[in-house]
Scaffold this active site. Structure first.
Site, PDB file in Angstrom:
ATOM      1  N   TYR A  89       0.843  -1.210   0.000  1.00 33.53           N
ATOM      2  CA  TYR A  89       0.000   0.000   0.000  1.00 33.53           C
ATOM      3  C   TYR A  89       0.879   1.262   0.000  1.00 33.53           C
ATOM      4  O   TYR A  89       0.610   2.241  -0.702  1.00 33.53           O
ATOM      5  CB  TYR A  89      -0.918  -0.027   1.228  1.00 33.53           C
ATOM      6  CG  TYR A  89      -1.600   1.280   1.557  1.00 33.53           C
ATOM      7  CD1 TYR A  89      -2.466   1.897   0.660  1.00 33.53           C
ATOM      8  CD2 TYR A  89      -1.388   1.905   2.794  1.00 33.53           C
ATOM      9  CE1 TYR A  89      -3.080   3.100   0.964  1.00 33.53           C
ATOM     10  CE2 TYR A  89      -2.007   3.103   3.116  1.00 33.53           C
ATOM     11  CZ  TYR A  89      -2.847   3.695   2.193  1.00 33.53           C
ATOM     12  OH  TYR A  89      -3.455   4.890   2.498  1.00 33.53           O
ATOM     13  N   PRO A 142      -0.027  14.704   3.400  1.00 30.98           N
ATOM     14  CA  PRO A 142      -1.118  13.889   3.964  1.00 30.98           C
ATOM     15  C   PRO A 142      -1.072  12.461   3.426  1.00 30.98           C
ATOM     16  O   PRO A 142      -0.951  12.255   2.222  1.00 30.98           O
ATOM     17  CB  PRO A 142      -2.377  14.601   3.441  1.00 30.98           C
ATOM     18  CG  PRO A 142      -1.941  15.267   2.176  1.00 30.98           C
ATOM     19  CD  PRO A 142      -0.508  15.664   2.393  1.00 30.98           C
ATOM     20  N   SER A 171      -4.572  13.716   6.525  1.00 30.39           N
ATOM     21  CA  SER A 171      -5.479  13.185   5.499  1.00 30.39           C
ATOM     22  C   SER A 171      -6.915  13.053   6.012  1.00 30.39           C
ATOM     23  O   SER A 171      -7.141  12.743   7.185  1.00 30.39           O
ATOM     24  CB  SER A 171      -4.964  11.808   5.062  1.00 30.39           C
ATOM     25  OG  SER A 171      -5.953  11.113   4.349  1.00 30.39           O
ATOM     26  N   GLN A 192      -6.311  17.955   4.914  1.00 26.06           N
ATOM     27  CA  GLN A 192      -6.493  17.573   3.498  1.00 26.06           C
ATOM     28  C   GLN A 192      -7.918  17.053   3.318  1.00 26.06           C
ATOM     29  O   GLN A 192      -8.351  16.162   4.049  1.00 26.06           O
ATOM     30  CB  GLN A 192      -5.463  16.506   3.109  1.00 26.06           C
ATOM     31  CG  GLN A 192      -5.638  15.962   1.697  1.00 26.06           C
ATOM     32  CD  GLN A 192      -6.498  14.713   1.651  1.00 26.06           C
ATOM     33  OE1 GLN A 192      -6.452  13.893   2.554  1.00 26.06           O
ATOM     34  NE2 GLN A 192      -7.317  14.579   0.611  1.00 26.06           N
ATOM     35  N   LEU A 193      -8.613  17.598   2.337  1.00 26.16           N
ATOM     36  CA  LEU A 193     -10.014  17.218   2.122  1.00 26.16           C
ATOM     37  C   LEU A 193     -10.191  16.415   0.841  1.00 26.16           C
ATOM     38  O   LEU A 193      -9.760  16.830  -0.235  1.00 26.16           O
ATOM     39  CB  LEU A 193     -10.875  18.491   2.023  1.00 26.16           C
ATOM     40  CG  LEU A 193     -12.359  18.242   1.782  1.00 26.16           C
ATOM     41  CD1 LEU A 193     -13.038  17.679   3.034  1.00 26.16           C
ATOM     42  CD2 LEU A 193     -13.060  19.532   1.331  1.00 26.16           C
ATOM     43  N   TYR A 194     -10.843  15.269   0.970  1.00 28.04           N
ATOM     44  CA  TYR A 194     -11.358  14.574  -0.206  1.00 28.04           C
ATOM     45  C   TYR A 194     -12.803  15.017  -0.372  1.00 28.04           C
ATOM     46  O   TYR A 194     -13.617  14.839   0.540  1.00 28.04           O
ATOM     47  CB  TYR A 194     -11.306  13.063  -0.001  1.00 28.04           C
ATOM     48  CG  TYR A 194      -9.968  12.438  -0.315  1.00 28.04           C
ATOM     49  CD1 TYR A 194      -9.351  12.653  -1.542  1.00 28.04           C
ATOM     50  CD2 TYR A 194      -9.333  11.597   0.598  1.00 28.04           C
ATOM     51  CE1 TYR A 194      -8.121  12.071  -1.841  1.00 28.04           C
ATOM     52  CE2 TYR A 194      -8.114  11.005   0.303  1.00 28.04           C
ATOM     53  CZ  TYR A 194      -7.522  11.246  -0.924  1.00 28.04           C
ATOM     54  OH  TYR A 194      -6.313  10.674  -1.221  1.00 28.04           O
ATOM     55  N   THR A 220      -7.739  17.793  -2.314  1.00 25.61           N
ATOM     56  CA  THR A 220      -7.035  16.902  -3.251  1.00 25.61           C
ATOM     57  C   THR A 220      -7.918  16.615  -4.450  1.00 25.61           C
ATOM     58  O   THR A 220      -9.086  16.253  -4.306  1.00 25.61           O
ATOM     59  CB  THR A 220      -6.643  15.588  -2.541  1.00 25.61           C
ATOM     60  OG1 THR A 220      -5.712  15.912  -1.506  1.00 25.61           O
ATOM     61  CG2 THR A 220      -5.988  14.609  -3.501  1.00 25.61           C
ATOM     62  N   ARG A 229      -3.605  -0.114  -9.118  1.00 27.91           N
ATOM     63  CA  ARG A 229      -2.412  -0.170  -8.262  1.00 27.91           C
ATOM     64  C   ARG A 229      -1.885  -1.606  -8.220  1.00 27.91           C
ATOM     65  O   ARG A 229      -2.145  -2.352  -7.274  1.00 27.91           O
ATOM     66  CB  ARG A 229      -2.749   0.362  -6.875  1.00 27.91           C
ATOM     67  CG  ARG A 229      -3.116   1.833  -6.943  1.00 27.91           C
ATOM     68  CD  ARG A 229      -3.279   2.468  -5.584  1.00 27.91           C
ATOM     69  NE  ARG A 229      -3.477   3.909  -5.760  1.00 27.91           N
ATOM     70  CZ  ARG A 229      -3.850   4.740  -4.805  1.00 27.91           C
ATOM     71  NH1 ARG A 229      -4.061   4.292  -3.588  1.00 27.91           N
ATOM     72  NH2 ARG A 229      -3.991   6.031  -5.049  1.00 27.91           N
ATOM     73  N   LYS A 298      -4.463  20.488  -4.063  1.00 29.97           N
ATOM     74  CA  LYS A 298      -3.353  19.517  -4.149  1.00 29.97           C
ATOM     75  C   LYS A 298      -3.587  18.623  -5.361  1.00 29.97           C
ATOM     76  O   LYS A 298      -4.646  17.995  -5.468  1.00 29.97           O
ATOM     77  CB  LYS A 298      -3.321  18.669  -2.877  1.00 29.97           C
ATOM     78  CG  LYS A 298      -2.269  17.575  -2.884  1.00 29.97           C
ATOM     79  CD  LYS A 298      -2.156  16.930  -1.499  1.00 29.97           C
ATOM     80  CE  LYS A 298      -1.076  15.880  -1.443  1.00 29.97           C
ATOM     81  NZ  LYS A 298      -1.479  14.600  -1.996  1.00 29.97           N
ATOM     82  N   SER A 320       1.406  17.993  -7.455  1.00 37.32           N
ATOM     83  CA  SER A 320       1.473  16.621  -6.955  1.00 37.32           C
ATOM     84  C   SER A 320       0.837  15.662  -7.953  1.00 37.32           C
ATOM     85  O   SER A 320      -0.144  16.008  -8.608  1.00 37.32           O
ATOM     86  CB  SER A 320       0.724  16.532  -5.614  1.00 37.32           C
ATOM     87  OG  SER A 320       0.719  15.203  -5.132  1.00 37.32           O
ATOM     88  N   GLY A 355       8.612  12.158  -4.736  1.00 35.61           N
ATOM     89  CA  GLY A 355       9.964  11.638  -4.952  1.00 35.61           C
ATOM     90  C   GLY A 355      11.075  12.383  -4.239  1.00 35.61           C
ATOM     91  O   GLY A 355      12.254  12.132  -4.505  1.00 35.61           O
ATOM     92  N   GLY A 376       6.309  12.369   1.470  1.00 38.03           N
ATOM     93  CA  GLY A 376       5.334  11.341   1.831  1.00 38.03           C
ATOM     94  C   GLY A 376       6.035  10.103   2.346  1.00 38.03           C
ATOM     95  O   GLY A 376       6.319   9.972   3.540  1.00 38.03           O
TER      96      GLY A 376
HETATM   97  C1  LIG Z   1       0.399   5.326   1.320  1.00 37.45           C
HETATM   98  C2  LIG Z   1       0.013   6.671   0.789  1.00 37.45           C
HETATM   99  C3  LIG Z   1      -1.226   7.209   1.130  1.00 37.45           C
HETATM  100  C4  LIG Z   1      -1.577   8.479   0.674  1.00 37.45           C
HETATM  101  N1  LIG Z   1      -2.761   9.023   1.094  1.00 37.45           N
HETATM  102  C5  LIG Z   1      -3.095  10.278   0.686  1.00 37.45           C
HETATM  103  C6  LIG Z   1      -4.280  10.895   1.159  1.00 37.45           C
HETATM  104  O1  LIG Z   1      -5.030  10.334   1.952  1.00 37.45           O
HETATM  105  N2  LIG Z   1      -4.569  12.139   0.704  1.00 37.45           N
HETATM  106  C7  LIG Z   1      -3.757  12.806  -0.189  1.00 37.45           C
HETATM  107  O2  LIG Z   1      -4.063  13.928  -0.589  1.00 37.45           O
HETATM  108  N3  LIG Z   1      -2.606  12.258  -0.609  1.00 37.45           N
HETATM  109  C8  LIG Z   1      -2.253  11.018  -0.194  1.00 37.45           C
HETATM  110  N4  LIG Z   1      -1.072  10.461  -0.610  1.00 37.45           N
HETATM  111  C9  LIG Z   1      -0.159  11.253  -1.477  1.00 37.45           C
HETATM  112  C10 LIG Z   1       0.819  12.072  -0.622  1.00 37.45           C
HETATM  113  O3  LIG Z   1       0.162  13.126   0.019  1.00 37.45           O
HETATM  114  C11 LIG Z   1       1.945  12.668  -1.475  1.00 37.45           C
HETATM  115  O4  LIG Z   1       1.353  13.342  -2.558  1.00 37.45           O
HETATM  116  C12 LIG Z   1       2.948  11.644  -1.994  1.00 37.45           C
HETATM  117  O5  LIG Z   1       3.171  10.635  -1.052  1.00 37.45           O
HETATM  118  C13 LIG Z   1       4.263  12.343  -2.307  1.00 37.45           C
HETATM  119  O6  LIG Z   1       5.166  11.474  -2.918  1.00 37.45           O
HETATM  120  P1  LIG Z   1       6.323  10.690  -2.118  1.00 37.45           P
HETATM  121  O7  LIG Z   1       5.656   9.608  -1.351  1.00 37.45           O
HETATM  122  O8  LIG Z   1       7.182  10.185  -3.225  1.00 37.45           O
HETATM  123  O9  LIG Z   1       7.035  11.682  -1.213  1.00 37.45           O
HETATM  124  C14 LIG Z   1      -0.696   9.202  -0.167  1.00 37.45           C
HETATM  125  C15 LIG Z   1       0.538   8.653  -0.506  1.00 37.45           C
HETATM  126  C16 LIG Z   1       0.909   7.408  -0.023  1.00 37.45           C
HETATM  127  C17 LIG Z   1       2.267   6.874  -0.370  1.00 37.45           C
END
Ligand SMILES: Cc1cc2nc3c(=O)[nH]c(=O)nc-3n(C[C@H](O)[C@H](O)[C@H](O)COP(=O)(O)O)c2cc1C
Length: 427
Positions: A89, A142, A171, A192-194, A220, A229, A298, A320, A355, A376
């Site tokens: 995940y 988030p 999140s 962070q709002l969905y 987002t 995925r 976002k 993002s 990244g 993240g």
């Molecule tokens: C396991 C996981 C869960 C995530 N959950 C959310 C989320 O709930 N809401 C959101 O806006 N972004 C979510 N993201 C995206 C992150 O906010 C972020 O954009 C991303 O992790 C950045 O990339 P990085 O992991 O390479 O640093 C998630 C990312 C990961 C890896």
């Protein structure tokens, strides 16, 4: 046989060299057992030497946060500690994970132009975002369901963010409530709002975040699920556990939402999407009507959408691609950044994620005009590996690396890091 003896002697010589290495001394690894082994000739010593050889070849895992030389070292520990599906995940992108990889590869195209003979005794990494000054431009992105990585989840992250003075974004689908996280953080996080398909729910989440003291809402917009995925799906094949903490009622979105604390007490019977397919720019006005929080978006990756964001009165942007978990675009966020900066035309702050693993990555984004950088996976590797101390160490390492490159490049403040300090090798 002769070869074996030669190999053994060779190995022994190498390990002696290693025992004398300042690198190992710095890593926090205890040298006493190694030295003791080198004085011994027993069979067990030979076996142990083989094990130590693995360490020397970099196949070892760190056993405490202090040993980590970089944030990637936490990933291997997280992979070992987490159940396969939870690691899946965390790790997954979509399709071939090409965008996930592109996020990393994008940085390699940018080179740093270091200036010399600058007084760099004092390095100021502080940035201001919506009238709050932060000690560094490093923000915690988030990420949903963090108790899948550690029993304390978002609370441990909040405590680490508090100790290190960092901004945390929580999140919608967090495994702790915004009130509990704000308390652990000792200050309001950004929420962070969905925008779910049920406006009553979206409104209720927004109002709850505002009532909890949050001053910034990050909407987002980069998920039009369900998406493919594959890395996650493959990891589930080898993980037959019944993980009722995370999936009481199975893997469907609705089943998972019901379990998330931010939805407790709400009638979620109509919710079937984190981001409904009919959401458009109208949502900005609708949200404005229910909240006075700053509203940022976002998931923007183009000039056109950055311009529209400004036109619709949005307060900020996070460039993002959801860490490569949205569309398989093959386009890194660092490559998207220049056009988004152009579209935003210095009217609103632009943050970025995707990244970022090294201080030099952060430096490059700042040079292109980003106001701050979100991370993240790195802090989740730290969380999974060692809980709060792991997150703290990740934050410390990234800050230290940024400081090093600022010093090396001759930039003493974030404002000084401009395009003059980078060059694109394709030009
Ligand atoms: C396991 C996981 C869960 C995530 N959950 C959310 C989320 O709930 N809401 C959101 O806006 N972004 C979510 N993201 C995206 C992150 O906010 C972020 O954009 C991303 O992790 C950045 O990339 P990085 O992991 O390479 O640093 C998630 C990312 C990961 C890896």
């Amino acid at each position: 046989m002769g070869n074996f003896v030669d190999d053994k002697n060779c190995r022994r010589r190498f390990l002696r060299l290693l025992a004398a290495s300042p690198l190992l001394a710095f890593s926090g690894f205890s040298l006493t057992p190694l030295k003791r082994l080198l004085l011994s000739d027993s069979e067990s010593a030979t076996n142990s030497l083989a094990a130590l050889e693995n360490i020397a070849q970099g196949e070892d895992l760190i056993t405490s946060p202090e040993q980590a030389l970089n944030v990637m070292e936490f990933e291997a520990v997280a992979r070992k500690k987490l159940p396969p599906a939870h690691f899946g995940y965390l790790a997954t992108g979509v399709d071939d994970d090409a965008t996930l990889r592109a996020n990393r590869e994008g940085f390699a195209r940018l080179q740093i132009r270091a200036r010399r003979l600058v007084d760099v005794q004092k390095i100021d990494m502080s940035v201001r975002l919506f009238d709050v000054t932060w000690d560094s431009p490093i923000v915690l992105a988030p990420v949903g369901g963090q108790k899948a990585f550690h029993p304390e989840g978002e609370i441990a992250v909040a405590k680490a963010a508090r100790r290190k003075g960092r901004l945390q974004v929580l999140s919608t689908v967090a495994s702790s409530t915004v009130e509990a996280v704000n308390e652990a953080r000792g200050a309001p996080v950004w929420f962070q709002l969905y925008p779910t398909n049920d406006w009553n729910i979206t409104q209720a989440l927004t109002k709850r975040a505002e009532a909890a003291g949050c001053r910034v809402l990050a909407l987002t917009v980069d998920q039009q699920g369900p998406n493919n995925r594959e890395t996650l799906l493959k990891s589930r094949r080898v993980d037959s556990r019944q993980c009722s903490d995370c999936h009481l009622n199975g893997f469907t979105f609705n089943a998972q939402v019901r379990q998330r604390p931010m939805f407790a007490g709400l009638d979620v019977s109509n919710v079937n999407a984190t981001i409904p397919r009919n959401v458009t720019w109208d949502i900005i006005k609708r949200l404005r009507d229910v909240t006075t929080m700053k509203l940022i978006i976002k998931g923007i990756v183009t000039r056109e959408d950055a311009q529209l964001a400004v036109e619709h009165g949005v307060d900020g942007i996070i460039v993002s691609n959801h860490g490569g978990r949205g569309e398989e675009s093959n386009r890194s966020t660092i490559e998207c950044l220049p056009e988004v900066i152009e579209g935003a035309a210095k009217r609103i702050p632009v943050l970025i994620d995707g990244g970022f693993r090294r201080g030099t990555d952060i430096f490059k984004a700042l040079a292109l005009g980003a106001n701050a950088v979100c991370i993240g996976r790195p802090y989740l590797w730290g969380l999974a590996a060692f809980g709060q101390p792991g997150v703290e160490r990740v934050l410390q390492i990234m800050r230290r690396e940024l400081e090093i490159i600022m010093r090396q490049a001759g930039t003493t403040s974030v404002e000084q890091i401009t395009q003059a300090y980078i060059t694109d090798r394709r030009r």
